[in-house]
Design an enzyme around this catalytic site. Structure first.
Site, PDB file in Angstrom:
ATOM      1  N   ARG A  88     159.461 182.494  91.383  1.00 33.15           N
ATOM      2  CA  ARG A  88     159.246 183.111  90.037  1.00 33.15           C
ATOM      3  C   ARG A  88     158.858 184.317  88.963  1.00 33.15           C
ATOM      4  O   ARG A  88     159.842 184.654  88.837  1.00 33.15           O
ATOM      5  CB  ARG A  88     159.001 181.910  89.062  1.00 33.15           C
ATOM      6  CG  ARG A  88     159.840 182.041  87.846  1.00 33.15           C
ATOM      7  CD  ARG A  88     158.502 180.761  87.050  1.00 33.15           C
ATOM      8  NE  ARG A  88     157.062 181.151  86.661  1.00 33.15           N
ATOM      9  CZ  ARG A  88     156.404 180.264  86.046  1.00 33.15           C
ATOM     10  NH1 ARG A  88     156.447 178.975  86.502  1.00 33.15           N
ATOM     11  NH2 ARG A  88     155.249 180.603  86.278  1.00 33.15           N
TER      12      ARG A  88
ATOM     13  N   TYR B  82     145.613 183.473  99.998  1.00 29.40           N
ATOM     14  CA  TYR B  82     145.329 183.704  98.649  1.00 29.40           C
ATOM     15  C   TYR B  82     145.578 182.435  97.760  1.00 29.40           C
ATOM     16  O   TYR B  82     145.009 182.018  96.858  1.00 29.40           O
ATOM     17  CB  TYR B  82     146.125 184.683  98.361  1.00 29.40           C
ATOM     18  CG  TYR B  82     146.839 184.851  96.187  1.00 29.40           C
ATOM     19  CD1 TYR B  82     145.227 185.401  95.755  1.00 29.40           C
ATOM     20  CD2 TYR B  82     147.469 184.586  95.929  1.00 29.40           C
ATOM     21  CE1 TYR B  82     145.607 185.594  94.001  1.00 29.40           C
ATOM     22  CE2 TYR B  82     148.059 184.492  94.590  1.00 29.40           C
ATOM     23  CZ  TYR B  82     146.319 184.877  93.358  1.00 29.40           C
ATOM     24  OH  TYR B  82     146.728 185.382  92.038  1.00 29.40           O
TER      25      TYR B  82
ATOM     26  N   PHE C 109     151.621 162.178  86.162  1.00 28.72           N
ATOM     27  CA  PHE C 109     150.373 163.300  86.106  1.00 28.72           C
ATOM     28  C   PHE C 109     150.675 164.297  87.309  1.00 28.72           C
ATOM     29  O   PHE C 109     151.038 165.397  87.616  1.00 28.72           O
ATOM     30  CB  PHE C 109     148.911 163.085  86.722  1.00 28.72           C
ATOM     31  CG  PHE C 109     148.396 164.399  85.861  1.00 28.72           C
ATOM     32  CD1 PHE C 109     147.899 165.164  84.762  1.00 28.72           C
ATOM     33  CD2 PHE C 109     147.641 164.726  87.220  1.00 28.72           C
ATOM     34  CE1 PHE C 109     147.418 166.375  84.612  1.00 28.72           C
ATOM     35  CE2 PHE C 109     147.111 166.721  87.178  1.00 28.72           C
ATOM     36  CZ  PHE C 109     146.475 166.482  86.218  1.00 28.72           C
TER      37      PHE C 109
ATOM     38  N   ARG D 190     150.995 193.567  89.967  1.00 23.00           N
ATOM     39  CA  ARG D 190     150.206 192.813  91.000  1.00 23.00           C
ATOM     40  C   ARG D 190     150.994 192.361  91.626  1.00 23.00           C
ATOM     41  O   ARG D 190     152.717 192.245  91.455  1.00 23.00           O
ATOM     42  CB  ARG D 190     149.744 191.582  90.124  1.00 23.00           C
ATOM     43  CG  ARG D 190     148.246 191.920  89.126  1.00 23.00           C
ATOM     44  CD  ARG D 190     148.279 190.763  88.278  1.00 23.00           C
ATOM     45  NE  ARG D 190     149.561 190.095  87.662  1.00 23.00           N
ATOM     46  CZ  ARG D 190     149.464 188.773  86.984  1.00 23.00           C
ATOM     47  NH1 ARG D 190     148.597 188.209  87.309  1.00 23.00           N
ATOM     48  NH2 ARG D 190     150.851 188.512  86.499  1.00 23.00           N
TER      49      ARG D 190
END
Length: 346
Positions: free
Chosen positions: A149, A105, A222, A162
């Site tokens: 989290r 997943y 980034f 979920r």
């Protein structure tokens, strides 16, 4: 521009996946075919809330921007979106049972995102093409930390919760995942949390290798800033029962400091090392996964030490040192003050 379009496209995928007010039968075909709508400037699909609803209602702006990109960028975005959509659709119809499911997943939800970014960097001519496994690890690390989290938010999702924590892990500590919300189960909840954190640490060294090979300064920052912040968050989550009461996040001041000071790979090694030290100080030797956690932290720390950049290192997390540090400093100051005053007394 291409990264902005890429983000908005993947954000649209997430919005469809996350909208549990829509039946699965409606979301699945949208997820599987959303990449086809990039070429239709009239297409939109109403779902999500707040800014995400605006994105979906005005998706034609994203399609317009997509069609303005060079063909090589379009092909990368289209291919990754197709694969991610298929994976997300699969897990709308399938629960995360095993650790293998969990990794699969996370691969679809974020690992492919990391792979796509590497391909966009390569297509721009600014970077070599990174190994696929390292690119995927960059995404897996961030995704697993987000799943940790968001425990409370996901379990309380209305109209249907979920559940992304794998049953293979949480079933060792509870009969139902929602039991961790309740204070009487806090010991087992924290033990499960610690195993989830320990699992996420598996990807940290791959992330360090990936970042060490990024040449362009802008692309480096980034990549590096989110990884440092999330490594810091992981250190905060470890052994922290507050995860089951609400969102735990790094202080904004520390985030700002990381954003301001992250310039080189040396900064990354220093930050990861500091956060490893913090996490190590929180390990309870009676925790079922303590030895595994310590081994993984030791391995990450060793990679940072072997970089040769820690000799004159700066601390990213002074205010996140173990709780005994501040009392220790205050006590030390008072002792020194007392000694100083005693020398003044005849």
């Amino acid at each position: 521009m291409q990264v902005c379009v890429y983000y908005l496209v993947l954000r649209a995928l997430d919005t469809v996946e996350d909208d549990t007010s829509l039946d699965t039968e409606i979301r699945v075909p949208i997820l599987r075919k959303i990449y086809c709508h990039f070429y239709d400037p009239e297409w939109h699909f109403s779902c999500g809330t707040m800014a995400f609803k605006v994105l979906m209602d005005q998706f034609h702006h994203v399609s317009t921007a997509f069609l303005e990109l060079d063909k090589n960028y379009q092909e990368v975005i289209k291919a990754i979106t197709k694969r991610m959509g298929e994976g997300m659709a699969k897990f709308l119809c399938k629960e995360v049972e095993t650790i293998e499911d969990y990794n699969e997943y996370c691969h679809y939800a974020a690992g492919l995102c990391g792979l796509g970014l590497s391909k966009l960097f390569y297509a721009s001519g600014r970077e070599d093409l990174a190994p696929e496994s390292l690119s995927i690890s960059m995404g897996l690390f961030l995704q697993k930390i987000s799943i940790i989290r968001d425990y409370l938010e996901d379990i309380n999702e209305v109209p249907k919760c979920r559940m992304f924590w794998p049953r293979q892990i949480w079933s060792k500590y509870a009969t139902k995942l929602e039991e961790f919300k309740y204070e009487e189960n806090s010991v087992k909840a924290v033990q499960c949390l610690n195993e989830m954190v320990t699992d996420a640490l598996l990807h940290a060294e791959d992330c360090l290798i990936y970042m060490s090979n990024v040449r362009d300064p802008g692309l480096f920052r980034f990549c590096a800033i989110p990884q440092i912040i999330n490594m810091g968050n992981l250190a905060m989550y470890y052994n922290n029962v507050e995860i089951f009461k609400g969102v735990v996040e790094m202080r904004r001041g520390l985030c700002a400091k990381i954003i301001d000071q992250t310039r080189t790979m040396a900064d990354v090694y220093r930050a990861f090392f500091d956060f490893c030290c913090i996490m190590e100080s929180k390990v309870d030797r009676d925790d079922p996964n303590a030895s595994t956690t310590l081994k993984r932290l030791e391995s990450i720390s060793k990679t940072c030490i072997n970089s040769g950049t820690l000799k004159q290192r700066k601390f990213y997390i002074f205010n996140h040192q173990p709780e005994f540090i501040i009392p220790f400093l205050i006590t030390s100051f008072l002792i020194m003050l007392a000694i100083h005053l005693s020398t003044k007394i005849p």
